[in-house]
Design an enzyme around this catalytic site. Structure first.
Site, short mmCIF file in Angstrom:
data_model
loop_
_atom_site.label_atom_id
_atom_site.label_comp_id
_atom_site.label_asym_id
_atom_site.label_seq_id
_atom_site.Cartn_x
_atom_site.Cartn_y
_atom_site.Cartn_z
N SER A 233 -10.63 -4.78 -7.11
CA SER A 233 -9.84 -5.90 -6.62
C SER A 233 -10.70 -7.15 -6.43
O SER A 233 -10.75 -8.01 -7.31
CB SER A 233 -9.11 -5.50 -5.34
OG SER A 233 -8.17 -6.49 -5.01
N ARG A 234 -11.39 -7.26 -5.31
CA ARG A 234 -12.32 -8.36 -5.08
C ARG A 234 -13.49 -7.84 -4.25
O ARG A 234 -13.30 -7.04 -3.33
CB ARG A 234 -11.64 -9.52 -4.33
CG ARG A 234 -10.71 -10.37 -5.17
CD ARG A 234 -11.44 -11.16 -6.27
NE ARG A 234 -10.53 -11.97 -7.07
CZ ARG A 234 -9.97 -11.59 -8.21
NH1 ARG A 234 -10.24 -10.39 -8.71
NH2 ARG A 234 -9.19 -12.41 -8.88
N GLU A 263 -20.77 -11.80 -7.09
CA GLU A 263 -20.76 -11.69 -8.55
C GLU A 263 -20.81 -13.04 -9.27
O GLU A 263 -21.17 -13.11 -10.45
CB GLU A 263 -19.52 -10.92 -9.03
CG GLU A 263 -18.21 -11.68 -8.82
CD GLU A 263 -17.00 -10.92 -9.36
OE1 GLU A 263 -16.84 -9.74 -9.03
OE2 GLU A 263 -16.22 -11.54 -10.11
N HIS A 295 -16.64 -6.99 -13.83
CA HIS A 295 -15.32 -7.64 -13.76
C HIS A 295 -14.63 -7.59 -15.13
O HIS A 295 -14.19 -8.63 -15.65
CB HIS A 295 -15.44 -9.08 -13.25
CG HIS A 295 -14.21 -9.53 -12.51
ND1 HIS A 295 -14.25 -10.18 -11.30
CD2 HIS A 295 -12.89 -9.39 -12.81
CE1 HIS A 295 -13.01 -10.45 -10.91
NE2 HIS A 295 -12.17 -9.98 -11.82
N GLN A 296 -14.53 -6.40 -15.68
CA GLN A 296 -13.92 -6.26 -17.00
C GLN A 296 -12.58 -5.55 -16.95
O GLN A 296 -11.98 -5.29 -18.00
CB GLN A 296 -14.87 -5.52 -17.96
CG GLN A 296 -15.00 -4.02 -17.69
CD GLN A 296 -15.73 -3.28 -18.79
OE1 GLN A 296 -16.94 -3.28 -18.83
NE2 GLN A 296 -14.99 -2.65 -19.71
N PHE A 298 -9.67 -6.43 -16.30
CA PHE A 298 -8.54 -7.16 -16.91
C PHE A 298 -8.67 -7.25 -18.42
O PHE A 298 -7.73 -7.65 -19.11
CB PHE A 298 -8.49 -8.61 -16.36
CG PHE A 298 -9.57 -9.48 -16.95
CD1 PHE A 298 -10.88 -9.40 -16.52
CD2 PHE A 298 -9.29 -10.36 -17.99
CE1 PHE A 298 -11.87 -10.17 -17.09
CE2 PHE A 298 -10.28 -11.14 -18.57
CZ PHE A 298 -11.57 -11.04 -18.11
P1 NAI Z 1 0.02 -7.94 -5.95
O1 NAI Z 1 0.18 -9.23 -5.21
O2 NAI Z 1 1.08 -7.52 -6.90
O3 NAI Z 1 -0.19 -6.74 -4.90
C1 NAI Z 1 -1.03 -6.82 -3.79
C2 NAI Z 1 -0.46 -5.84 -2.77
O4 NAI Z 1 -1.37 -5.78 -1.67
C3 NAI Z 1 0.91 -6.27 -2.19
O5 NAI Z 1 1.84 -5.22 -2.31
C4 NAI Z 1 0.60 -6.60 -0.74
O6 NAI Z 1 1.69 -6.31 0.12
C5 NAI Z 1 -0.59 -5.69 -0.49
N1 NAI Z 1 -1.41 -6.05 0.67
C6 NAI Z 1 -1.63 -7.25 1.20
N2 NAI Z 1 -2.43 -7.14 2.29
C7 NAI Z 1 -2.70 -5.81 2.43
C8 NAI Z 1 -3.45 -5.07 3.36
N3 NAI Z 1 -4.09 -5.65 4.39
N4 NAI Z 1 -3.52 -3.73 3.22
C9 NAI Z 1 -2.86 -3.11 2.20
N5 NAI Z 1 -2.13 -3.78 1.28
C10 NAI Z 1 -2.05 -5.11 1.40
O7 NAI Z 1 -1.40 -8.05 -6.67
P2 NAI Z 1 -1.89 -7.23 -7.95
O8 NAI Z 1 -1.48 -7.93 -9.18
O9 NAI Z 1 -1.57 -5.80 -7.79
O10 NAI Z 1 -3.48 -7.44 -7.82
C11 NAI Z 1 -4.23 -6.89 -6.75
C12 NAI Z 1 -5.60 -7.52 -6.73
O11 NAI Z 1 -6.31 -7.09 -7.90
C13 NAI Z 1 -5.58 -9.07 -6.83
O12 NAI Z 1 -5.52 -9.64 -5.56
C14 NAI Z 1 -6.86 -9.37 -7.53
O13 NAI Z 1 -7.81 -9.75 -6.56
C15 NAI Z 1 -7.29 -8.07 -8.19
N6 NAI Z 1 -7.41 -8.18 -9.64
C16 NAI Z 1 -8.57 -7.77 -10.24
C17 NAI Z 1 -8.72 -7.84 -11.61
C18 NAI Z 1 -9.97 -7.39 -12.31
O14 NAI Z 1 -10.16 -7.68 -13.52
N7 NAI Z 1 -10.87 -6.66 -11.67
C19 NAI Z 1 -7.66 -8.41 -12.44
C20 NAI Z 1 -6.44 -8.72 -11.73
C21 NAI Z 1 -6.33 -8.63 -10.37
#
Ligand code: NAI
Length: 330
Positions: A233-234, A263, A295-296, A298
């Protein structure tokens, strides 16, 4: 319409050029990150286009505003790199790509689990060197194991579906539980219970002030001994120093990272001829039970094409004065 695109690699440019063919979007490519010290490169542009490690803090946004930039488009879903209050104050809309391929990231998270469990990173090298011994490669069946998914949004739910297919028990934590997923066998529990019962914990929630270092020393101590921790995630979700201590003690048994707190100065570039100065990161790489990718998660053809298509749509909506989609600020 001139768009200054920062942190671009050839693969980004190819996808954006293909998606904007037939429009009047003119790209000005920059490989450098956007920040307060590089914002001048956006002079003359109507919009900027940025990625995960560009810094859209107040100082950068003020410079962009001063230069007459009217729109910020992100090539990513996460927007923790944006000072949303500053963007709103300066009336610069910031738009993102909220969904491009949740499967890409989910599948990479699962790839990290499988690699760590079956020690594929070690097996590959061993076999190449003619070492066919199995000692040290012992894994475990995923079937019947408990997987804790923190954040059940677009990506988290894909991860849950995949692990349901493996025959795992899925514990989920999210402030907004989904009845459909619960009906499919996902069990929503408080974070404490998820951490206490899961053999694998995988992070899919956004990085916001409330989730910064959510995986800290205290929470790690409450997990199963030898737990597998996955973060696609991050980086800021994890206190890296605490994780290193727990790897040394064996409390964390496997660690799979696609993201890292610091990163921005490392990832997306070839640094194989440089001396890397980040001792914390280098310490992580010394553990045999740690796999780091840069960070791959995606990075699939499907995702790049979808990111480019939504980015071009965002730019054209703005140009035509149409309502913007996926606005995060402004
Ligand atoms: P999304 O917005 O669809 O889902 C995030 C979920 O986290 C939501 O259901 C929300 O209610 C929940 N949430 C918020 N605060 C929370 C907490 N304290 N505890 C538990 N759940 C909580 O986002 P999506 O698309 O699923 O992406 C998730 C994360 O993945 C993004 O924020 C981004 O940082 C990361 N990401 C990483 C990528 C990579 O290449 N490594 C690529 C795309 C996203």
């Amino acid at each position: 319409m001139l768009v200054a695109a920062f942190s671009t690699k050839p693969y980004d440019r190819d996808a954006l050029l293909a998606a904007s063919r037939g429009t009047d979007i003119e790209w000005r490519w920059h490989e450098t990150h956007l920040g307060a010290n590089t914002a001048l490169l956006a002079a003359g542009a109507m919009a900027v286009n940025c990625f995960v490690n560009d810094s859209l803090n107040a100082a950068t946004l003020e410079q962009l505003s001063h230069l007459g930039v009217k729109l910020v488009t992100l090539r990513c879903a996460g927007f923790n790199q944006v000072d949303c209050a500053a963007a709103a104050r300066l009336s610069i809309p910031v738009v993102r790509v909220p969904e491009y391929s949740p499967h890409a990231v989910a599948e990479h998270a699962v790839a990290l689990v499988l690699t760590l469990n079956r020690k594929l990173h070690k097996a590959l090298n061993r076999v190449r060197e003619g070492n066919f011994a199995l000692d040290g490669l012992l894994g475990f069946d995923l079937f019947g194991r408990t997987v804790g998914v923190i954040g059940m949004g677009r990506i988290g739910r894909c991860v849950a579906e995949i692990f349901l297919g493996f025959g795992c028990r899925i514990l989920a934590h999210d402030p907004h539980p989904d009845a459909t997923l619960a009906a499919r066998g996902v069990i929503y529990v408080p974070l404490e219970q998820l951490l206490a019962e899961s053999h694998i914990v995988t992070l899919h929630c956004p990085l916001v002030p409330a989730t910064y270092h959510m995986i800290n020393a205290e929470r790690i101590a409450s997990m199963q001994h030898g737990v597998m921790l996955i973060n696609t995630s991050r980086g800021g979700l994890i206190d890296t120093a605490a994780v290193i201590q727990s790897l040394k003690s064996g409390q964390i048994g496997h660690l799979g990272l696609d993201v890292y707190e610091e990163e921005a100065d490392l990832f997306f570039d070839d640094r194989s001829n440089s001396v890397i100065q980040d001792d914390t990161f280098m310490r992580l790489l010394t553990f045999p039970n740690v796999v780091v990718t840069a960070h791959q998660a995606f990075f699939t053809k499907n995702a790049l094409d979808a990111i480019a298509a939504q980015t071009v749509r965002n730019l054209l909506h703005f140009q035509r004065g149409e309502p913007l989609e996926a606005v995060v600020a402004g």
